[in-house]
Scaffold this motif. Structure first.
Motif, mmCIF file in Angstrom:
data_model
loop_
_atom_site.group_PDB
_atom_site.id
_atom_site.type_symbol
_atom_site.label_atom_id
_atom_site.label_comp_id
_atom_site.label_asym_id
_atom_site.label_seq_id
_atom_site.Cartn_x
_atom_site.Cartn_y
_atom_site.Cartn_z
ATOM 1 N N VAL A 132 16.689 133.899 29.456
ATOM 2 C CA VAL A 132 18.008 133.256 30.339
ATOM 3 C C VAL A 132 19.403 134.379 29.953
ATOM 4 N N ASP A 133 20.406 133.772 30.797
ATOM 5 C CA ASP A 133 21.482 134.245 30.604
ATOM 6 C C ASP A 133 22.534 133.947 29.459
ATOM 7 N N ASN A 134 22.974 133.769 28.635
ATOM 8 C CA ASN A 134 23.876 133.877 27.610
ATOM 9 C C ASN A 134 23.930 132.631 27.424
ATOM 10 N N SER A 135 24.666 131.508 28.563
ATOM 11 C CA SER A 135 24.917 130.268 28.364
ATOM 12 C C SER A 135 24.345 129.424 28.105
ATOM 13 N N THR A 136 23.104 129.632 29.184
ATOM 14 C CA THR A 136 21.623 128.675 29.299
ATOM 15 C C THR A 136 21.368 129.264 27.658
ATOM 16 N N GLY A 137 21.253 130.534 27.285
ATOM 17 C CA GLY A 137 20.504 130.218 25.828
ATOM 18 C C GLY A 137 21.891 129.594 25.005
ATOM 19 N N LEU A 138 22.944 129.520 24.767
ATOM 20 C CA LEU A 138 23.837 128.811 23.691
ATOM 21 C C LEU A 138 23.282 127.433 23.784
ATOM 22 N N PHE A 139 23.071 127.186 25.082
ATOM 23 C CA PHE A 139 23.001 125.270 25.365
ATOM 24 C C PHE A 139 22.106 125.289 24.856
ATOM 25 N N ILE A 140 20.908 125.790 24.985
ATOM 26 C CA ILE A 140 19.619 126.188 23.908
ATOM 27 C C ILE A 140 19.451 125.822 22.245
ATOM 28 N N GLY A 141 20.397 126.644 22.890
ATOM 29 C CA GLY A 141 20.584 126.905 20.334
ATOM 30 C C GLY A 141 21.534 125.675 20.061
ATOM 31 N N ALA A 142 22.469 124.711 21.010
ATOM 32 C CA ALA A 142 23.031 124.289 20.733
ATOM 33 C C ALA A 142 22.061 123.042 19.916
ATOM 34 N N ALA A 143 21.453 122.818 20.998
ATOM 35 C CA ALA A 143 19.905 121.103 21.013
ATOM 36 C C ALA A 143 19.264 121.755 19.815
ATOM 37 N N VAL A 144 19.231 122.854 19.354
ATOM 38 C CA VAL A 144 17.967 123.275 18.269
ATOM 39 C C VAL A 144 18.636 123.036 17.426
ATOM 40 N N VAL A 145 19.827 123.167 17.184
ATOM 41 C CA VAL A 145 20.870 123.427 15.995
ATOM 42 C C VAL A 145 20.954 121.700 15.743
ATOM 43 N N PHE A 146 21.361 120.935 16.424
ATOM 44 C CA PHE A 146 21.614 119.169 16.426
ATOM 45 C C PHE A 146 20.867 118.607 15.664
ATOM 46 N N LEU A 147 19.090 119.263 16.271
ATOM 47 C CA LEU A 147 18.236 118.833 15.954
ATOM 48 C C LEU A 147 18.016 119.059 13.992
#
Length: 574
Positions: A132-147
């Motif tokens: 996916v594009d970098n911004s989408t990857g960042l949002f997905i990563g943020a959700a994983v970091v949060f959990l």
């Protein structure tokens, strides 16, 4: 409140913030190494070395040297003091709630800057992994970091980080071994770096130098541009390492004071396994990139045709971090330094219209390296897992440091001393969530590549926290007024220099990956932390000497922390 309830509260806080002080030094050293080897070390550092060369070896010297300072000057004394957080130590040592609050501010500024670097790396890793594009990857990563971070405390994070260290070190070294065998025939990358290049018969570094200079770039092994800037940059990274709260709090988790020193030693051993490999990864990747773009032996041959671009190009173009453009319409992709005056005549003669590898984000290099070298798919997946492990482990440690500062030092220490343990832990988790949101937003337009952003965080920690810790341990004369004035002076001066140098003023420039001309001689913003630290020391010294001395009980406290138990009696007996 009865004693039983009080004990439960103490145990709960100790469990969350310091893992009940029961972590073995070797385990803690491995967890510290994972906490330390962030996206900057795993993903970004080798990329910066690859594209800059010798000059960026300062990252290796500064980041490893800082652990010597930690082991010798800070870790055992802070563990002996017996608190949970860095601001708590500063507040008690300088007998001032104001000093504790200023330390909280310094910690949050440095740690959030550091988390931005991690989120940048998380975005790169997830964007490639999920295509996916970098911004989408960042949002997905943020959700994983949060959990991952919000639902656990120090104990859970510690053992998770041990596992993550195993993943990231295997993921980093296995591709490096394969690539070293391909290029030099030597399975040890650090030795292959100084061996011969199999295809050309030249020493590997000589071959890299030849190719990069043919393409108009600076010689890979060339000396640094400014000795002063290099020294200050290395020093800033060293003392920043020794002043980073998320690293320091790891030494609060071991049973004994001596274990804190052993933890630092073991951490350095585990870190060295990656850091001795990184220069080889950078040099070999630079060589492989040139051989990809100029498959016929360098600039005297013929550039690769657009139709022949390998699959890894298409894979990374999806992320937006890699891009090519056939500017002259010849069907080939010319990769060279179009700013090089000496090469311009050759470029015009051949009909080139500029460098056609228009985007190559240095943060993708380590993750793309196995693909560039044509390694098997399982190696590529392993490296992606290692990159995620590196970014997630450090993000968790940083978020715990931030949440501890807010919930334990700010809310429980000052605003609401009677808050329940449940309320304190809830505040810690909420503050983690807010920090993730802020870091994700700023990570969309970071102030540099991951390692460059992290270097700014080290400078802020060096200028604000490290001097206060050093003076708090080794000086009985520095008082609360001096400590507060010093921390504020160091932090503010460094922040102002960074913002002016980057040209941000109040809004970060989205194209600020490269520093502008330094404002003070050759000193760049990533190096200014050492200057900020000197200002901190000087201001604290002069203000303390112009005001009253600390109380005698504080002087006695400093002596008790610094002098081994029983030393006075032994000296008297002798």
């Amino acid at each position: 409140m009865d004693q039983y309830t009080l004990n439960l509260l103490v145990v709960g806080a100790t469990e969350f913030y310091a893992a009940s002080r029961g972590i073995h030094p070797v385990t803690n050293g491995m967890a510290t190494a994972a906490d330390w080897m962030s996206a900057a070390s795993f993903i970004s550092m080798a990329g910066l070395i690859a594209f800059t060369g010798y000059d960026n070896s300062s990252y290796l010297m500064g980041w490893t040297g800082g652990y010597v300072l930690l082991a010798m000057l800070l870790a055992p004394y802070l563990r002996k003091f017996g608190k949970y957080t860095v601001p708590e130590f500063i507040g008690d040592r300088f007998y001032s709630p104001t000093a504790r609050m200023v330390a909280v501010v310094c910690l949050i500024v440095a740690s959030v800057t550091y988390v931005i670097g991690q989120m940048t790396g998380v975005g790169v890793a997830f964007s490639r992994f999920l295509e996916v594009d970098n911004s989408t990857g960042l949002f997905i990563g943020a959700a994983v970091v949060f959990l991952y971070a919000v639902l656990g405390g120090m104990k859970g994070i510690t053992y998770t980080q041990v596992a993550q260290y195993c993943v990231l070190i295997i993921a980093y070294t296995i591709p490096a071994v394969f690539i070293s065998l391909q290029l030099t025939g030597n399975p040890v990358p650090a030795l292959g770096l100084f061996g011969d290049h199999v295809a050309s018969g030249q020493p590997l570094l000589a071959r890299v130098d030849q190719l990069v200079t043919e393409l108009g770039f600076a010689e890979y092994t060339a000396a640094h541009g400014s000795t002063l800037n290099m020294v200050l940059f290395t020093l800033s990274l060293m003392i920043g390492t020794a002043g980073l709260p998320h690293v320091i709090i790891r030494f609060f988790t071991v049973p004994r004071v001596a274990d804190a020193r052993w933890s630092a030693g073991w951490a350095l051993v585990f870190i060295a396994l990656l850091y001795l490999t990184a220069p080889a990864v950078g040099a070999m990747a630079r060589l492989n990139i040139i051989d990809t773009m100029w498959p016929n032996g360098g600039i005297e041959g013929e550039a690769i045709s657009e139709a022949e671009l390998p699959d890894w190009f298409a894979n990374w173009q999806v992320t937006g971090l890699l891009a090519v453009e056939d500017k002259n319409g010849d069907g080939r992709i010319q990769f060279y330094n179009d700013k090089n005056v000496e090469l311009q005549a050759t470029a015009e003669e051949r009909g080139w219209k500029g460098n056609e590898l228009t985007t190559f984000n240095a943060d993708i290099l380590v993750l793309a390296n196995p693909e560039i070298a044509g390694l098997p798919g399982w190696v590529i997946a392993l490296v992606a897992a290692g990159g995620l492990a590196a970014a997630l482990s450090t993000a968790a440690g940083l978020l715990l440091a931030i949440s501890s500062a807010i919930s334990h030092d700010l809310i429980k220490g000052q605003l609401n001393p009677g808050i329940s343990e449940k309320g304190e832990l809830m505040a810690a988790r909420i503050s983690m969530g807010v920090a993730i949101a802020v870091a994700t937003y700023l990570g969309l337009n970071p102030p540099g590549f991951a390692a460059q952003t992290v270097a700014l965080a080290f400078g802020l920690a060096a200028a604000s926290i490290f001097p206060a810790l050093m003076m708090g341990i080794f000086s009985t004369r520095v008082n609360n007024k001096g400590a507060v004035a010093g921390m504020l002076a160091g932090l503010i001066v460094t922040l102002v220099y960074i913002f002016l140098h980057k040209g941000w003023f109040f809004i970060p420039d989205t194209n600020s990956f490269s520093d502008a001309d330094p404002l003070l001689g050759p000193i760049k913003s990533t190096s200014f932390g050492a200057v900020g630290a000197m200002i901190n020391f000087a201001v604290a010294y002069f203000v303390s000497n112009a005001t009253e001395e600390p109380p005698q009980e504080i002087k006695d406290l400093v002596e008790s922390v610094r002098v081994p138990r029983g030393a006075a009696a032994a000296t008297a007996a002798h």
